[in-house]
Design a protein around this motif. Structure first.
Motif, PDB file in Angstrom:
ATOM      1  N   ILE B  10     -88.551  34.508  43.423  1.00 21.34           N
ATOM      2  CA  ILE B  10     -87.316  35.294  43.502  1.00 21.34           C
ATOM      3  C   ILE B  10     -87.702  36.663  44.037  1.00 21.34           C
ATOM      4  O   ILE B  10     -88.602  37.309  43.479  1.00 21.34           O
ATOM      5  N   ASP B  56     -76.614  33.762  42.333  1.00 16.06           N
ATOM      6  CA  ASP B  56     -77.693  34.361  43.113  1.00 16.06           C
ATOM      7  C   ASP B  56     -78.642  35.051  42.130  1.00 16.06           C
ATOM      8  O   ASP B  56     -78.307  36.090  41.560  1.00 16.06           O
ATOM      9  N   SER B  57     -79.805  34.451  41.929  1.00 17.25           N
ATOM     10  CA  SER B  57     -80.716  34.950  40.899  1.00 17.25           C
ATOM     11  C   SER B  57     -81.102  36.403  41.136  1.00 17.25           C
ATOM     12  O   SER B  57     -81.159  37.201  40.198  1.00 17.25           O
ATOM     13  N   THR B  67     -80.712  36.742  47.609  1.00 18.32           N
ATOM     14  CA  THR B  67     -81.464  35.523  47.864  1.00 18.32           C
ATOM     15  C   THR B  67     -81.018  34.914  49.190  1.00 18.32           C
ATOM     16  O   THR B  67     -79.825  34.815  49.462  1.00 18.32           O
ATOM     17  N   LEU B  84     -79.064  27.983  40.185  1.00 18.16           N
ATOM     18  CA  LEU B  84     -79.641  29.315  40.368  1.00 18.16           C
ATOM     19  C   LEU B  84     -80.330  29.350  41.722  1.00 18.16           C
ATOM     20  O   LEU B  84     -81.313  28.636  41.943  1.00 18.16           O
ATOM     21  N   VAL B  86     -82.725  30.488  44.410  1.00 15.23           N
ATOM     22  CA  VAL B  86     -84.013  31.180  44.448  1.00 15.23           C
ATOM     23  C   VAL B  86     -84.505  31.208  45.894  1.00 15.23           C
ATOM     24  O   VAL B  86     -83.992  30.485  46.748  1.00 15.23           O
ATOM     25  N   ALA B 130     -83.280  31.120  32.010  1.00 22.70           N
ATOM     26  CA  ALA B 130     -82.157  30.791  32.900  1.00 22.70           C
ATOM     27  C   ALA B 130     -80.828  31.319  32.333  1.00 22.70           C
ATOM     28  O   ALA B 130     -79.985  31.836  33.067  1.00 22.70           O
ATOM     29  N   ILE B 133     -80.148  34.882  33.158  1.00 19.23           N
ATOM     30  CA  ILE B 133     -79.759  35.092  34.560  1.00 19.23           C
ATOM     31  C   ILE B 133     -78.283  34.732  34.739  1.00 19.23           C
ATOM     32  O   ILE B 133     -77.526  35.441  35.396  1.00 19.23           O
TER      33      ILE B 133
END
Lengths: 790, 145
Positions: B10, B56-57, B67, B84, B86, B130, B133
């Motif tokens: 990321i 969008d992480s 990202t 997610l 990455v 997770a 996030i």
């Protein structure tokens, strides 16, 4: 509990359910032999069954009731109110005991002897029996577990939901697979099995949907009893009239509306109806009439509860609203009657002067409205002082599949629940005028100013461009508020399986859920109420907003459009039929259709109905929907490919060039639609039943006009055309001149009709008809047939 | 401990998620944007007839760069499916230790999702949560307050 006992409980329940309304009917007319017999049969059966089990108390009670009823049946005893009460109390006790039996508990001792004594003829203390009854009702209500339909298995709704959503997912996966198969080209070895899988899946989905459906009867059957008990307690006389019990709706929906409906009925009996003395003083019948009806219209269910009581006192309502600080005096003063009436849905309002045990328990119409709205329905109340009140509930058919309109905005697709949509207006069409007020836009529709939101601005994508080139969707919120939502384009009607959204998306307050379209792409369902709330178009300010749009509701309803149901015929053409004649929509198997020479027949509920619409295309191979049309006396079915929507025809229906199935063409949402001629349909089907023994008709003469043009007319008038000159014909139609045909005796014909191509001759000579004088020809043919019958 | 980790990247940094939390790795090709949502919600995507909420992480961690990659890690959180996004999904490695605190801060943004450093068969790596996030930056602001 052993199986036999469970069977006994289930059977008793089943009989009771069937009996509920009989009991009340019997009470009103205790002399009614048929009803008496039904109740007698019940206690008799219970008594008989008790013999198989060790249930002495039940046996004794049912025996006592049976003996008393037997006396009445034999005419040795009059069914007075004391007896009626005693019998009902006994039945209640039986119910309570059966409930306890099922729960595996012991029913509390005592009380049986008093009941049995009340059943004895010598007992003239009606009050005691009534008291016993009230007591047993309370007990019954306290510990009666939720009952199920007859002979049913109980399933948790969650399980049904899981299966349902599983099937919905399968359908979506199937659609995706179908799309991929199309992309990769046709592969016959895969295609066949896939088609089969697809068809099976459709069947399963249909079955699952129906599994969730229940006749509204299950709910309605309990109401006569409820009303009876309530009115007895309140010293009022109310006659209940229930209609439309065969309408089906989602099981869960039935449960969800049980409490709101019960509350509405309690309200009606408690507050709506006057006492018998008051009613007589007001010049009404002393018995009040409570009418409850259910009707399916399109994909919505309409439930109406109307009473002929005193109506809602809007003055009182307004005072209450001021007292409970819901509205100020000034606000009230500016309200019209409808707005005041809408106050009934405000929290904390109750018009009852005193809190009674029946209603006014702090559960108000606001809760009823909230519950109805939670299932996606709307509620509407109308009232005339001194004449009565009517409450209308509009409910969606199912909870999880929502009929929606897909729209486009900024290149993306969104869905709007159809229940909110009142009207779609193309701003380019000029029927809506747009003006800007500061940053806000107002649309003027038929003289009313409506706040207009641009969806792009709601999303924060485009604050600048106005709604001028957009399509306006006129949205009606549950509280009756209107606003217009400007979108780029209206795309399509779809039935969407709505799934919940992640919290981060829900937090926007703009969306109610998501669904996958047939092409596999996700689409967001807009939360119309949320958007309105965000823009201060409802809740606290909603009275103000409503005042900005005075009379709009009238304007819309006064349009006097013709409500119609849109559908696709078997020939894939779009048609409409007047909603009033549509009784219901059914799905049928093609095997129930029989094609005969004089039209198709269909078997529905073990009865044969004429089936129209099939001459316009082959009978589909799979299950297909039919419209059941009724003229009040007769019913006929009309086969269609698919039901589209309900709509309104606002403009004129331009008549068709000739009489037939189509009455004319009308514009619905800007598109021409053929409107069925119901009169013609019923007329021709009546004829259909009369043609079983057709009269015969022979054409005399070689004019091909007879065979090609006149023949269909003669046939439609119920004649069989014969060509063999030696055969007897009931009527002979000729184009020959008067002089040159053979005499009527030689034909062996009872009647002779001469058609001429010159209207002048027809006017001059008796017995001749102008060849295109349809009415004249039909009259002559009808007369000839009458003659035959005579 | 033999827990498996999914290694990804990321904003140029190597990070890891618990493999147990990961349903699958997908490539997001078509995204349906959801107007009105915070910017870390990229939109919705469909996965086997279920709708995924795509996050969008990098934006969720309040990092500068968005990202760009197509790859996303699918995870289920509170009954909802999320993807997610990455930069890249790199490898699967075995965890060789419990998560340990990293001395000092791992930097603003990373801080609220970081669960510590894990020794793995591919070297030491920052383990991210997770769920944190998915909750987005608003969550971190609350925690800071």
């Amino acid at each position: 509990m052993d199986d036999l006992l469970a069977e006994f409980v289930a059977e008793t329940r089943e009989m009771l359910e069937a009996l509920e309304s009989e009991i009340v009917a019997w009470e009103q007319v205790p002399g009614d032999k048929a009803r008496l017999d039904a109740i007698f049969r019940f206690v008799h059966t219970v008594k008989g069954n008790c013999g198989f089990f060790d249930l002495p108390r039940l046996a004794k009670l049912s025996h006592a009731a049976e003996s008393a009823l037997a006396e009445v049946r034999a005419g040795r005893r009059q069914p007075d109110s004391a007896l009626v009460d005693a019998v009902l109390a006994t039945i209640d006790r039986i119910v309570a005991m059966v409930d306890a039996l099922e729960a595996g508990q012991d029913y509390p001792e005592g009380g049986d002897d008093a009941l049995m004594a009340a059943l004895e003829p010598s007992n003239d203390d009606g009050g005691e029996a009534a008291a016993l009854r009230a007591q047993s009702v309370d007990k019954g209500q306290a510990n009666s577990p939720g009952r199920d339909g007859p002979r049913s298995i109980r399933l948790p709704v969650e399980l049904l939901d899981r299966v349902m959503s599983g099937v919905s997912d399968m359908v979506l996966a199937r659609n995706e697979l179908a799309r991929r198969l199309r992309d990769y080209g046709v592969e016959p070895t895969i295609d066949g099995p896939f088609e089969r899988l697809s068809a099976v899946l459709d069947d399963v989905r249909d079955g699952i949907t129906r599994m969730r459906m229940q006749r509204i009867e299950h709910l309605f059957n309990a109401f006569p009893r409820l009303v009876r008990d309530l009115s007895a307690e309140l010293g009022k006389q109310v006659l209940i009239d229930v209609e439309g019990g065969e309408v089906e709706l989602d099981r869960e929906m039935v449960e969800m509306i049980r409490d709101p409906l019960t509350h509405i009925i309690r309200n009606a009996v408690d507050h709506g109806f006057e006492t018998p003395a008051e009613r007589i003083a007001a010049g009404k019948r002393e018995i009040g009439l409570l009418h409850i009806s259910a009707r399916q219209s399109g994909n919505r269910i309409l439930i109406a509860v109307s009473d002929d009581g005193r109506g809602i006192d809007t003055g009182k309502l307004a005072d209450k609203a001021v007292a409970s600080k819901i509205a100020s005096r000034a606000e009230i003063a500016a309200m019209d009657e409808d707005e005041k009436l809408a106050l009934i849905f405000e929290p904390g309002i109750s018009t009852a002067a005193a809190v009674t045990s029946i209603s006014g328990r702090g559960v108000g119409m606001d809760v009823v409205r909230a519950n109805i709205e939670r299932v996606g329905g709307t509620i509407d109340v109308t009232s005339a002082p001194g004449k009565g009140t009517r409450i209308l509930l509009f409910l969606p058919l199912t909870l999880s599949i929502i009929p929606a309109l897909t729209i486009e905005c900024c290149g993306q697709r969104y869905a709007i629940p159809r229940s909110y949509i009142e009207e779609i207006i193309h701003s380019r069409s000029g029927s809506a005028e747009l003006v800007q007020m500061g940053d806000a836009w107002l649309a003027t529709v038929r003289g009313e100013r409506i706040r207009c939101l641009t969806l792009a601005a709601v999303f924060g994508i485009d604050q600048q461009s106005g709604p001028q080139r957009a399509t306006l969707i006129l949205v009606r919120l549950a509280g009756g508020d209107f606003f217009a939502l400007a979108v780029d384009r209206v795309l399509d009607h779809e039935e969407l399986v709505i799934k919940p959204l992640a919290p981060a998306v829900m937090a926007t307050g703009l969306y109610a859920g998501t669904s996958l379209l047939d092409d596999g792409s996700p689409v967001l369902m807009l939360d119309i109420a949320g958007i309105a709330r965000k823009h201060d178009l409802i809740s606290d300010v909603h009275r103000r907003v409503r005042r900005e749009l005075p009379g709009l509701e009238h304007a819309v309803s006064a349009e006097n459009g013709v409500p119609v149901l849109l559908f696709t015929g078997l020939d894939s053409r779009r048609r409409a039929v007047r909603l009033d004649v549509v009784n219901r929509v059914d799905k049928v198997e093609p095997t129930s259709v029989t094609l005969t020479d004089d039209g198709a027949r269909i078997v529905l509920d073990d009865k044969v109905f004429p089936l129209a619409g099939v001459n316009r295309g082959a009978v589909p191979e799979g299950r297909f929907p039919i419209l059941r049309l009724s003229d009040g006396k007769c019913e006929l079915a009309y086969a269609v490919q698919a039901i589209a929507d309900s709509a309104q025809i606002d403009g004129e229906i331009s008549p068709a060039a000739r009489a037939g199935e189509i009455e004319g063409i009308a514009l619905v949402e800007g598109e021409p639609v053929e409107v069925l001629d119901c009169h013609w349909l019923f007329a021709s089907e009546q004829r259909g039943s009369a043609v079983l023994n057709p009269a015969t008709c022979r054409f005399d003469g070689n004019d091909p006009w007879l065979d090609t043009i006149l023949r269909p007319l003669a046939e439609s008038a119920g004649y069989r055309v014969v060509s063999d000159e030696t055969q007897h014909a009931d009527v002979v139609i000729t184009t020959n001149g008067l002089g040159d045909g053979a005499g009527s005796d030689a034909d062996g014909a009872g009647n002779r009709i001469r058609v001429v191509s010159d209207p002048d001759i027809a006017g001059r000579e008796a017995g001749t008809i102008y060849r295109y004088d349809r009415a004249g020809l039909l009259a002559a043919l009808a007369q000839a047939r009458m003659g035959r019958v005579a | 401990m033999s827990e498996l980790l999914l290694l990804a990247r990321i904003a140029g940094r190597r990070i890891a998620f618990r493999a147990l939390d990961v349903n699958s790795v997908v490539e997001i090709d078509t995204l349906t944007p959801v107007p009105g949502t915070p910017s870390f919600v990229s939109g919705l995507a469909a996965l086997r007839s279920r709708a995924l909420t795509v996050i969008d992480s990098a934006k969720a961690l309040e990092l500068e760069q968005a990202t760009t990659g197509l790859e996303a890690i699918v995870t289920e959180h509170d009954g909802h499916l999320y993807a997610l996004q990455v930069e890249a999904v790199e490898d699967v490695a075995e965890a060789l230790s419990e998560p340990q605190d990293v001395r000092g801060s791992v930097g603003p943004g990373w801080e609220h999702a970081a669960r510590g450093m894990v020794e793995s068969s591919a070297g030491p790596i920052l383990l991210l949560d997770a769920g944190a996030i998915i909750a987005g930056p608003a969550h971190s602001a609350l925690r800071a307050a």
